[in-house]
Design a protein around this motif. Structure first.
Motif: not given
Length: 163
Positions: A133-149
């Motif tokens: 669950v922890l690794r899945a959460t971190m994978a989701g957060l790491a995949a997020l991109r900001s509008a600028d990026a």
């Protein structure tokens, strides 16, 4: 929330006593899963194993600090909905309006608090194993991109960012 001397938020997700069966009986050691964040969009996790609890916690904290990721936040929440996956663990993360709070359980809550996310809806799907669950959460957060990026990748100018 426990803040250390460097201003990091440290959370113990799981502390487990594990046994290795040998000829003379059982040998016990400890496994610690920690989340470390600065409360401002940076968060990391670490796994530490040792014969003693404090040593396992120290190793986990050290590992977590080395493996931090930057999470793009918009006014204390996530920019958009995402599904993080790792093994059998799937974690759905949804942005929430101000005042909602962190509606998440266990490992997901620890990550969100350490990252500085104030309003989020989350659901762990498939498994309740804290490691996955922890690794899945971190994978989701790491995949997020900001509008600028995203605008930089597309080579287009960002006209009206969401507030």
């Amino acid at each position: 929330m426990e803040q250390n001397e460097l201003g990091f938020i440290e959370k113990i997700v799981s502390l487990n006593r594990v046994a290795k069966v040998v000829k003379g009986g059982r040998r016990f050691s400890f496994s610690a899963l920690m989340v470390v964040g600065d409360g401002n969009g940076n968060v990391g996790f670490g796994l530490g194993k040792a014969q003693e609890v404090p040593e396992a916690l120290r190793k986990a904290t050290e590992h977590a600090r080395k493996n931090m990721v930057k999470v793009p936040l918009i006014e204390g929440t996530l920019p958009y909905e995402i599904l993080g996956e790792f093994g059998a663990g799937r974690v759905m993360l949804k942005p929430a309006s101000r005042g909602t709070g962190i509606i998440a359980g266990g490992a997901v809550r620890a990550v969100m608090e350490a990252a500085g996310v104030n309003d989020v809806l989350a659901k762990a799907i498939g498994t309740n194993n804290p490691h996955n669950v922890l690794r899945a959460t971190m994978a989701g957060l790491a995949a997020l991109r900001s509008a600028d990026a995203v605008s930089e990748i597309r080579g287009m100018k960002l006209e009206a960012p969401r507030k």
